[in-house]
Scaffold this motif. Structure first.
Motif: not given
Length: 487
Positions: A354-381
């Motif tokens: 994101s800092l390097n303005e590689e926005f599609p790459e950053a967005e891909k990571i966030y999309t994958n992370l938001l799909k994760l199940k059974d993770i610690r609550p503070e990680n989800r937050q």
């Protein structure tokens, strides 16, 4: 065929009663098996004395990956070590291994062998007055269970803590379980929102207990130093780190925590030097890659304060490009083998993109992370918070940011990440209402916030107002209906 199926089902009922790796961490989808195997290989390679529990854990992983013959060999190695090292209390120590044998043979469809290990367990359990037919919850089993859970994933730490407490009730001077207990307290204190994080000196007390029992325990020294550093007790902390490095100059865990100490202290060059030594010993360590990334990020953030770093013809610009490349490379090497569990490294990688303005790459990571199940609550937050800030500032998508902050808020867990989700949500909603009092999204967001706070009447006001301008909104109608029924 029917009889075989019936026999297998009956066997499974008994296997589920066992205390072993197959009943402790049965959620395969929440564990990065390849990474766990690599960490075990590193531990075995760098250990002075072989431990049966390493091979028990290995057997579990190999079995999960369908490598049954390797799993049996692992268990034979564990059994051999127990006979050689714990001859006097072999029966107490063998229970977990026998349980693992039974499960591996079950997975191989060798049901008679599986049954034979159940029979062995039944015989051994008769030696312990409080045991059930196939399981004896004695300190040795609690201790091994705690150590296994500690090696697995963050969501098992609370359970690991309870296991160590139970083991230490009966055997308070056992060094291995005291170390395990200190380590799990240390890790839980690092998670924002845990009861342990509100009493961050519990682990210090336990680490000092380890050093009472073993004054040369170098890993306990560096962990204690990191806790003292948090409390600005730099003098004692520095002494402990130097002592630990003298005692165990080649211990990868000692080196990695010492490097973390120097990075936090601001001595990034010393931290990098220590990390390079550690990397020579355990080149595949994801933890070390992450620490390298954090060191290079610290250098990068310092460089970005220099205005010349924006000028392509200046050496500072080239240095910036190189540091971004190093950060990305190390963060990626940290999370690639651990996509399910090393969430922090993924968020750090996305932050650099994101800092390097590689926005599609950053967005891909966030999309994958938001799909994760059974993770610690503070990680989800933390995922919701950072993804929300990305949508807000980089994508200028305020509505998506609001939805993400609200998702973080709805995880009922009192962490710093949740507090930050709330602050951002309130700031956006109140700002939008000042500009437009009929903004239904802002009214709805404040309604949900008041609902989460238990301020039901205030929440009703906001939802009623939102529905005046968005009459068919099912989400607001549902929330309003629920609130009215509960008042």
């Amino acid at each position: 065929m029917v009889n075989s199926t019936t026999q297998k089902d009956a066997l499974k009922v008994n296997l589920d009663q066992l205390q072993c790796h197959f009943t402790w961490t049965s959620k395969k989808k929440t564990i990065d098996l390849d990474d766990m195997k690599q960490r075990l290989e590193d531990t075995i390679q760098t250990s002075v004395k072989p431990q049966a529990r390493f091979y028990n854990h290995f057997a579990f992983i190999n079995c999960q990956q369908g490598k049954y013959e390797e799993a049996i060999q692992n268990l034979k190695e564990a059994e051999k070590i127990l006979k050689e090292s714990h001859g006097d209390d072999f029966e107490k120590r063998i229970l977990v291994t026998y349980g693992n044998y039974a499960w591996v043979y079950y997975h191989m469809d060798r049901l008679e062998e599986a049954q034979s290990y159940l029979d062995k367990l039944e015989t051994v359990c008769k030696l312990f007055p409080e045991a059930s037919r196939f399981a004896a919850m004695i300190p040795e089993v609690y201790g091994e269970k705690g150590l296994s859970l500690l090696k697995s994933a963050g969501q098992y730490y609370e359970e690991a803590k309870e296991c160590f407490k139970k083991a230490l009730e009966k055997d308070p001077d056992n060094i291995e379980w005291n170390v395990g207990y200190a380590t799990v307290l240390y890790r839980l204190e690092e998670f924002s929102g845990t009861p342990e994080s509100h009493k961050p000196t519990q682990s210090m007390k336990q680490l000092r207990r380890v050093l009472e029992l073993d004054p040369d325990h170098a890993e306990a020294m560096v962990l204690l130093a990191l806790k003292l550093q948090e409390l600005s007790q730099e003098g004692e902390a520095s002494t402990l780190v130097e002592r630990a490095l003298q005692k165990s100059p080649d211990h990868p865990h000692v080196l990695r925590y010492a490097a973390k100490f120097y990075r936090i202290k601001g001595d990034v060059e010393r931290a990098l030097k220590v990390l390079k030594t550690a990397m020579e010993i355990t080149p595949n360590s994801t933890f070390l890659h992450h620490q390298f990334g954090l060191c290079y990020r610290k250098k990068l953030m310092s460089l970005l304060k220099n205005p010349l770093s924006k000028n392509p013809s200046n050496p500072a610009f080239q240095q910036k490009v190189e540091l971004i490349k190093l950060c990305k490379s190390h963060f990626k090497n940290a999370f690639k083998p651990r996509p399910l569990t090393f969430i922090k490294a993924q968020l750090d990688f996305a932050g650099i993109c994101s800092l390097n303005e590689e926005f599609p790459e950053a967005e891909k990571i966030y999309t994958n992370l938001l799909k994760l199940k059974d993770i610690r609550p503070e990680n989800r937050q933390a995922i919701c918070l950072q993804a929300g800030l990305f949508q807000l500032f980089q994508k200028r998508a305020e509505s998506k940011a609001v939805a993400l902050f609200l998702e973080g808020m709805k995880v009922n867990y009192n962490s710093i990440e949740r507090k930050k989700c709330r602050e951002n949500l309130e700031r956006i909603a109140t700002g939008r209402l000042r500009r437009n009092p009929r903004d239904t999204e802002a009214l709805g967001a404040l309604g949900f916030l008041h609902q989460l706070d238990g301020k039901k009447r205030k929440a009703v006001e906001y939802f009623e107002k939102a529905l005046q301008f968005d009459q068919g909104n099912e989400e607001y109608l549902s929330a309003l209906c629920e609130l009215r029924l509960s008042i």
